[in-house]
Motif scaffolding. Structure first.
Motif, PDB file in Angstrom:
ATOM      1  N   ALA A 164      -7.658   0.996   6.606  1.00 33.17           N
ATOM      2  CA  ALA A 164      -8.199   2.162   5.901  1.00 33.17           C
ATOM      3  C   ALA A 164      -7.936   2.055   4.398  1.00 33.17           C
ATOM      4  N   ARG A 165      -6.750   1.589   4.036  1.00 34.59           N
ATOM      5  CA  ARG A 165      -6.438   1.435   2.612  1.00 34.59           C
ATOM      6  C   ARG A 165      -7.310   0.361   1.973  1.00 34.59           C
ATOM      7  N   GLU A 166      -7.519  -0.748   2.700  1.00 31.40           N
ATOM      8  CA  GLU A 166      -8.371  -1.810   2.172  1.00 31.40           C
ATOM      9  C   GLU A 166      -9.803  -1.320   1.991  1.00 31.40           C
ATOM     10  N   LEU A 167     -10.294  -0.554   2.951  1.00 30.57           N
ATOM     11  CA  LEU A 167     -11.641   0.003   2.846  1.00 30.57           C
ATOM     12  C   LEU A 167     -11.743   0.939   1.638  1.00 30.57           C
ATOM     13  N   ARG A 168     -10.743   1.788   1.472  1.00 34.67           N
ATOM     14  CA  ARG A 168     -10.742   2.707   0.333  1.00 34.67           C
ATOM     15  C   ARG A 168     -10.733   1.941  -0.988  1.00 34.67           C
ATOM     16  N   ASP A 169      -9.957   0.857  -1.034  1.00 35.78           N
ATOM     17  CA  ASP A 169      -9.910   0.050  -2.256  1.00 35.78           C
ATOM     18  C   ASP A 169     -11.249  -0.611  -2.540  1.00 35.78           C
ATOM     19  N   ARG A 170     -11.973  -1.036  -1.497  1.00 32.64           N
ATOM     20  CA  ARG A 170     -13.288  -1.648  -1.710  1.00 32.64           C
ATOM     21  C   ARG A 170     -14.306  -0.619  -2.157  1.00 32.64           C
ATOM     22  N   ARG A 207     -13.726   2.269  -3.764  1.00 34.44           N
ATOM     23  CA  ARG A 207     -13.413   2.806  -5.095  1.00 34.44           C
ATOM     24  C   ARG A 207     -12.532   1.823  -5.864  1.00 34.44           C
ATOM     25  N   PRO A 208     -13.115   0.732  -6.350  1.00 41.56           N
ATOM     26  CA  PRO A 208     -12.300  -0.294  -7.005  1.00 41.56           C
ATOM     27  C   PRO A 208     -11.608   0.198  -8.274  1.00 41.56           C
ATOM     28  N   ARG A 209     -12.241   1.107  -9.010  1.00 42.12           N
ATOM     29  CA  ARG A 209     -11.621   1.595 -10.236  1.00 42.12           C
ATOM     30  C   ARG A 209     -10.355   2.383  -9.942  1.00 42.12           C
ATOM     31  N   ARG A 210     -10.444   3.230  -8.921  1.00 42.27           N
ATOM     32  CA  ARG A 210      -9.273   4.015  -8.532  1.00 42.27           C
ATOM     33  C   ARG A 210      -8.158   3.092  -8.026  1.00 42.27           C
ATOM     34  N   ALA A 211      -8.543   2.070  -7.254  1.00 42.25           N
ATOM     35  CA  ALA A 211      -7.551   1.138  -6.727  1.00 42.25           C
ATOM     36  C   ALA A 211      -6.860   0.385  -7.866  1.00 42.25           C
ATOM     37  N   ARG A 212      -7.635  -0.034  -8.856  1.00 38.71           N
ATOM     38  CA  ARG A 212      -7.055  -0.750  -9.999  1.00 38.71           C
ATOM     39  C   ARG A 212      -6.104   0.161 -10.759  1.00 38.71           C
ATOM     40  N   ALA A 213      -6.487   1.398 -10.964  1.00 39.72           N
ATOM     41  CA  ALA A 213      -5.622   2.352 -11.655  1.00 39.72           C
ATOM     42  C   ALA A 213      -4.327   2.571 -10.870  1.00 39.72           C
ATOM     43  N   ARG A 215      -0.525   1.831 -12.141  1.00 40.41           N
ATOM     44  CA  ARG A 215       0.557   2.828 -12.102  1.00 40.41           C
ATOM     45  C   ARG A 215       1.765   2.290 -11.342  1.00 40.41           C
ATOM     46  N   GLN A 216       1.518   1.619 -10.217  1.00 35.46           N
ATOM     47  CA  GLN A 216       2.615   1.055  -9.429  1.00 35.46           C
ATOM     48  C   GLN A 216       3.363  -0.008 -10.242  1.00 35.46           C
ATOM     49  N   GLN A 217       2.632  -0.869 -10.947  1.00 36.10           N
ATOM     50  CA  GLN A 217       3.280  -1.883 -11.778  1.00 36.10           C
ATOM     51  C   GLN A 217       4.134  -1.239 -12.867  1.00 36.10           C
TER      52      GLN A 217
END
Length: 72
Positions: free
Chosen positions: A44-50, A52-58, A62-64
């Motif tokens: 589910a997380r991988e699907l969400r990242d695909r 919404r790539p911009r949100r995933a990158r952000a 933030r995590q870094q």
């Protein structure tokens, strides 16, 4: 037994786990269900990242930043 808002509270030291042998199952079954849940969560997380790539990158940025400012 104490009563809180119409919901009976368990006695001191009494928990839901281990009370019902049919519900408890074996440790292997529990681990299998947990592994299945974690697989589905990762998918589910991988699907969400695909999707919404911009949100995933952000979120990665933030995590870094959190990890850079974290003191061991």
């Amino acid at each position: 037994m104490a009563d809180w808002g119409g919901v009976p509270m368990p006695e001191q030291g009494q928990h839901d786990r281990g009370q019902d042998p049919e519900r408890e199952g074996t440790e292997d079954e529990r681990l299998r269900r947990r592994a299945q849940f974690l697989r589905e969560l990762r998918e589910a997380r991988e699907l969400r990242d695909r999707v919404r790539p911009r949100r995933a990158r952000a979120a990665r940025m933030r995590q870094q930043m959190r990890m850079r400012t974290f003191r061991w």
